[in-house]
Scaffold this motif. Structure first.
Motif, PDB file in Angstrom:
ATOM      1  N   GLU A 289     -32.340 -25.134 -79.860  1.00 13.38           N
ATOM      2  CA  GLU A 289     -32.659 -24.930 -78.439  1.00 13.38           C
ATOM      3  C   GLU A 289     -32.125 -26.043 -77.544  1.00 13.38           C
ATOM      4  OE1 GLU A 289     -36.544 -23.404 -77.285  1.00 13.38           O
ATOM      5  OE2 GLU A 289     -36.880 -22.875 -79.392  1.00 13.38           O
ATOM      6  N   GLU A 290     -32.289 -27.292 -77.948  1.00 18.41           N
ATOM      7  CA  GLU A 290     -31.822 -28.402 -77.103  1.00 18.41           C
ATOM      8  C   GLU A 290     -30.308 -28.347 -76.916  1.00 18.41           C
ATOM      9  OE1 GLU A 290     -33.248 -32.296 -78.116  1.00 18.41           O
ATOM     10  OE2 GLU A 290     -35.290 -31.559 -78.418  1.00 18.41           O
ATOM     11  N   ALA A 291     -29.577 -28.080 -77.986  1.00 22.33           N
ATOM     12  CA  ALA A 291     -28.117 -27.990 -77.889  1.00 22.33           C
ATOM     13  C   ALA A 291     -27.718 -26.808 -77.002  1.00 22.33           C
ATOM     14  CB  ALA A 291     -27.507 -27.836 -79.282  1.00 22.33           C
ATOM     15  N   PHE A 292     -28.424 -25.698 -77.112  1.00 22.43           N
ATOM     16  CA  PHE A 292     -28.164 -24.509 -76.302  1.00 22.43           C
ATOM     17  C   PHE A 292     -28.337 -24.829 -74.811  1.00 22.43           C
ATOM     18  CE2 PHE A 292     -29.897 -20.683 -74.218  1.00 22.43           C
ATOM     19  CZ  PHE A 292     -28.905 -19.754 -74.509  1.00 22.43           C
ATOM     20  N   ILE A 293     -29.421 -25.487 -74.476  1.00 18.65           N
ATOM     21  CA  ILE A 293     -29.681 -25.852 -73.074  1.00 18.65           C
ATOM     22  C   ILE A 293     -28.633 -26.852 -72.591  1.00 18.65           C
ATOM     23  CG2 ILE A 293     -31.315 -27.015 -71.531  1.00 18.65           C
ATOM     24  CD1 ILE A 293     -33.555 -25.736 -73.322  1.00 18.65           C
ATOM     25  N   ARG A 294     -28.297 -27.828 -73.420  1.00 21.95           N
ATOM     26  CA  ARG A 294     -27.319 -28.847 -73.035  1.00 21.95           C
ATOM     27  C   ARG A 294     -25.958 -28.220 -72.719  1.00 21.95           C
ATOM     28  NH1 ARG A 294     -27.733 -31.753 -77.113  1.00 21.95           N
ATOM     29  NH2 ARG A 294     -25.906 -31.037 -78.260  1.00 21.95           N
ATOM     30  N   ILE A 295     -25.513 -27.272 -73.512  1.00 19.48           N
ATOM     31  CA  ILE A 295     -24.225 -26.620 -73.253  1.00 19.48           C
ATOM     32  C   ILE A 295     -24.257 -25.931 -71.892  1.00 19.48           C
ATOM     33  CG2 ILE A 295     -22.730 -24.704 -73.962  1.00 19.48           C
ATOM     34  CD1 ILE A 295     -23.317 -25.575 -76.887  1.00 19.48           C
ATOM     35  N   HIS A 296     -25.371 -25.318 -71.544  1.00 20.49           N
ATOM     36  CA  HIS A 296     -25.476 -24.688 -70.223  1.00 20.49           C
ATOM     37  C   HIS A 296     -25.497 -25.724 -69.104  1.00 20.49           C
ATOM     38  CE1 HIS A 296     -26.525 -21.004 -72.441  1.00 20.49           C
ATOM     39  NE2 HIS A 296     -25.988 -20.424 -71.394  1.00 20.49           N
ATOM     40  N   GLU A 297     -26.166 -26.848 -69.345  1.00 19.70           N
ATOM     41  CA  GLU A 297     -26.185 -27.915 -68.338  1.00 19.70           C
ATOM     42  C   GLU A 297     -24.784 -28.474 -68.095  1.00 19.70           C
ATOM     43  OE1 GLU A 297     -30.638 -29.838 -68.997  1.00 19.70           O
ATOM     44  OE2 GLU A 297     -28.974 -30.552 -70.229  1.00 19.70           O
ATOM     45  N   GLU A 298     -23.973 -28.522 -69.129  1.00 15.86           N
ATOM     46  CA  GLU A 298     -22.629 -29.099 -69.037  1.00 15.86           C
ATOM     47  C   GLU A 298     -21.582 -28.090 -68.570  1.00 15.86           C
ATOM     48  OE1 GLU A 298     -22.131 -30.621 -72.988  1.00 15.86           O
ATOM     49  OE2 GLU A 298     -23.461 -32.338 -72.619  1.00 15.86           O
ATOM     50  N   MET A 299     -21.941 -26.823 -68.452  1.00 10.57           N
ATOM     51  CA  MET A 299     -21.007 -25.789 -68.018  1.00 10.57           C
ATOM     52  C   MET A 299     -20.547 -26.091 -66.590  1.00 10.57           C
ATOM     53  SD  MET A 299     -21.768 -21.713 -67.632  1.00 10.57           S
ATOM     54  CE  MET A 299     -23.105 -22.039 -66.485  1.00 10.57           C
ATOM     55  N   PRO A 300     -19.242 -26.221 -66.373  1.00 11.18           N
ATOM     56  CA  PRO A 300     -18.762 -26.553 -65.023  1.00 11.18           C
ATOM     57  C   PRO A 300     -18.869 -25.354 -64.077  1.00 11.18           C
ATOM     58  CG  PRO A 300     -16.906 -26.240 -66.504  1.00 11.18           C
ATOM     59  CD  PRO A 300     -18.155 -26.108 -67.333  1.00 11.18           C
ATOM     60  N   MET A 301     -19.730 -25.459 -63.091  1.00 20.35           N
ATOM     61  CA  MET A 301     -19.899 -24.370 -62.126  1.00 20.35           C
ATOM     62  C   MET A 301     -18.628 -24.157 -61.303  1.00 20.35           C
ATOM     63  SD  MET A 301     -22.780 -22.943 -62.684  1.00 20.35           S
ATOM     64  CE  MET A 301     -22.963 -21.915 -61.229  1.00 20.35           C
ATOM     65  N   THR A 302     -17.788 -25.176 -61.201  1.00 16.43           N
ATOM     66  CA  THR A 302     -16.535 -25.025 -60.456  1.00 16.43           C
ATOM     67  C   THR A 302     -15.604 -24.016 -61.119  1.00 16.43           C
ATOM     68  OG1 THR A 302     -15.641 -26.949 -61.625  1.00 16.43           O
ATOM     69  CG2 THR A 302     -16.616 -27.338 -59.446  1.00 16.43           C
ATOM     70  N   ALA A 303     -15.779 -23.806 -62.419  1.00 13.59           N
ATOM     71  CA  ALA A 303     -14.969 -22.809 -63.133  1.00 13.59           C
ATOM     72  C   ALA A 303     -15.448 -21.393 -62.831  1.00 13.59           C
ATOM     73  CB  ALA A 303     -15.028 -23.071 -64.631  1.00 13.59           C
ATOM     74  N   MET A 304     -16.619 -21.295 -62.213  1.00 10.76           N
ATOM     75  CA  MET A 304     -17.224 -20.003 -61.918  1.00 10.76           C
ATOM     76  C   MET A 304     -17.094 -19.707 -60.422  1.00 10.76           C
ATOM     77  SD  MET A 304     -18.639 -19.193 -64.890  1.00 10.76           S
ATOM     78  CE  MET A 304     -19.292 -19.969 -66.351  1.00 10.76           C
ATOM     79  N   LYS A 305     -15.858 -19.646 -59.947  1.00 18.01           N
ATOM     80  CA  LYS A 305     -15.624 -19.396 -58.525  1.00 18.01           C
ATOM     81  C   LYS A 305     -16.305 -18.081 -58.115  1.00 18.01           C
ATOM     82  CE  LYS A 305     -11.989 -19.419 -55.098  1.00 18.01           C
ATOM     83  NZ  LYS A 305     -10.560 -19.469 -54.847  1.00 18.01           N
ATOM     84  N   GLY A 306     -17.043 -18.136 -57.017  1.00 19.30           N
ATOM     85  CA  GLY A 306     -17.764 -16.957 -56.550  1.00 19.30           C
ATOM     86  C   GLY A 306     -19.201 -16.884 -57.028  1.00 19.30           C
ATOM     87  N   ALA A 307     -19.603 -17.833 -57.892  1.00 17.92           N
ATOM     88  CA  ALA A 307     -20.994 -17.871 -58.353  1.00 17.92           C
ATOM     89  C   ALA A 307     -21.881 -18.421 -57.243  1.00 17.92           C
ATOM     90  CB  ALA A 307     -21.119 -18.734 -59.597  1.00 17.92           C
ATOM     91  N   LEU A 308     -23.003 -17.778 -57.020  1.00 23.95           N
ATOM     92  CA  LEU A 308     -23.964 -18.233 -56.015  1.00 23.95           C
ATOM     93  C   LEU A 308     -25.115 -19.005 -56.651  1.00 23.95           C
ATOM     94  CD1 LEU A 308     -24.115 -14.985 -53.859  1.00 23.95           C
ATOM     95  CD2 LEU A 308     -22.800 -17.069 -53.419  1.00 23.95           C
ATOM     96  N   SER A 309     -25.530 -18.581 -57.839  1.00 19.00           N
ATOM     97  CA  SER A 309     -26.616 -19.276 -58.529  1.00 19.00           C
ATOM     98  C   SER A 309     -26.551 -18.971 -60.021  1.00 19.00           C
ATOM     99  CB  SER A 309     -27.981 -18.864 -57.969  1.00 19.00           C
ATOM    100  OG  SER A 309     -28.258 -17.503 -58.266  1.00 19.00           O
ATOM    101  N   PHE A 310     -27.205 -19.829 -60.793  1.00 15.75           N
ATOM    102  CA  PHE A 310     -27.268 -19.692 -62.240  1.00 15.75           C
ATOM    103  C   PHE A 310     -28.654 -20.131 -62.680  1.00 15.75           C
ATOM    104  CE2 PHE A 310     -27.162 -21.757 -66.356  1.00 15.75           C
ATOM    105  CZ  PHE A 310     -26.617 -20.769 -67.152  1.00 15.75           C
ATOM    106  N   SER A 311     -29.292 -19.348 -63.534  1.00 16.85           N
ATOM    107  CA  SER A 311     -30.606 -19.701 -64.073  1.00 16.85           C
ATOM    108  C   SER A 311     -30.631 -19.444 -65.566  1.00 16.85           C
ATOM    109  CB  SER A 311     -31.714 -18.860 -63.418  1.00 16.85           C
ATOM    110  OG  SER A 311     -31.760 -19.071 -62.035  1.00 16.85           O
ATOM    111  N   LEU A 312     -31.378 -20.261 -66.279  1.00 23.61           N
ATOM    112  CA  LEU A 312     -31.606 -20.075 -67.698  1.00 23.61           C
ATOM    113  C   LEU A 312     -33.115 -19.948 -67.885  1.00 23.61           C
ATOM    114  CD1 LEU A 312     -30.399 -19.981 -70.552  1.00 23.61           C
ATOM    115  CD2 LEU A 312     -30.596 -22.474 -70.629  1.00 23.61           C
ATOM    116  N   VAL A 313     -33.555 -18.800 -68.372  1.00 28.07           N
ATOM    117  CA  VAL A 313     -34.974 -18.485 -68.497  1.00 28.07           C
ATOM    118  C   VAL A 313     -35.349 -18.432 -69.972  1.00 28.07           C
ATOM    119  CG1 VAL A 313     -36.757 -16.759 -68.009  1.00 28.07           C
ATOM    120  CG2 VAL A 313     -34.884 -17.120 -66.384  1.00 28.07           C
ATOM    121  N   LYS A 314     -36.382 -19.166 -70.356  1.00 31.63           N
ATOM    122  CA  LYS A 314     -36.902 -19.056 -71.721  1.00 31.63           C
ATOM    123  C   LYS A 314     -37.913 -17.913 -71.710  1.00 31.63           C
ATOM    124  CE  LYS A 314     -38.726 -21.419 -75.661  1.00 31.63           C
ATOM    125  NZ  LYS A 314     -39.117 -22.670 -76.285  1.00 31.63           N
ATOM    126  N   SER A 315     -37.583 -16.844 -72.409  1.00 32.70           N
ATOM    127  CA  SER A 315     -38.406 -15.634 -72.342  1.00 32.70           C
ATOM    128  C   SER A 315     -39.299 -15.435 -73.559  1.00 32.70           C
ATOM    129  CB  SER A 315     -37.506 -14.403 -72.157  1.00 32.70           C
ATOM    130  OG  SER A 315     -36.597 -14.297 -73.231  1.00 32.70           O
TER     131      SER A 315
END
Length: 100
Positions: free
Chosen positions: A16-42
């Protein structure tokens, strides 16, 4: 019209920690047109990724960056069963959005 994508994933035990870290490190600049990003633990080792986009076209254009990030995540994910593989993605246009 804005668009959204949601993706269900289940993480292998102890990852889980590695999974969350990869999302934290994901460059939002590579996602042109993205308005928001959320990660939900369900649930136990269950996560839902939610993205909001300027349009379906913007989301489609960002698909290579999303796949590149998924490729980093694959070793951490469990197969969801039922022929779904390691992700269960859904996407479409937002037809109603309300705020408090």
């Amino acid at each position: 019209m804005t668009a959204a994508n949601v993706v269900h994933m289940r993480v292998k035990p102890g990852q889980e920690e590695a999974f969350i870290r990869i999302h934290e490190e994901m460059p939002m600049t590579a996602m042109k047109g993205a308005l928001s990003f959320s990660l939900v633990k369900s649930g136990e080792r269950q996560f839902i990724v939610m993205g909001e986009w300027e349009s379906l076209d913007a989301m489609a254009a960002a698909r290579p960056a999303m796949i590149a990030n998924l490729d980093k995540l694959r070793p951490l994910l469990e197969d969801l069963g039922g022929g779904r593989g390691v992700t269960e993605p859904w996407s479409g246009e937002i037809v109603l959005k309300r705020s408090a």
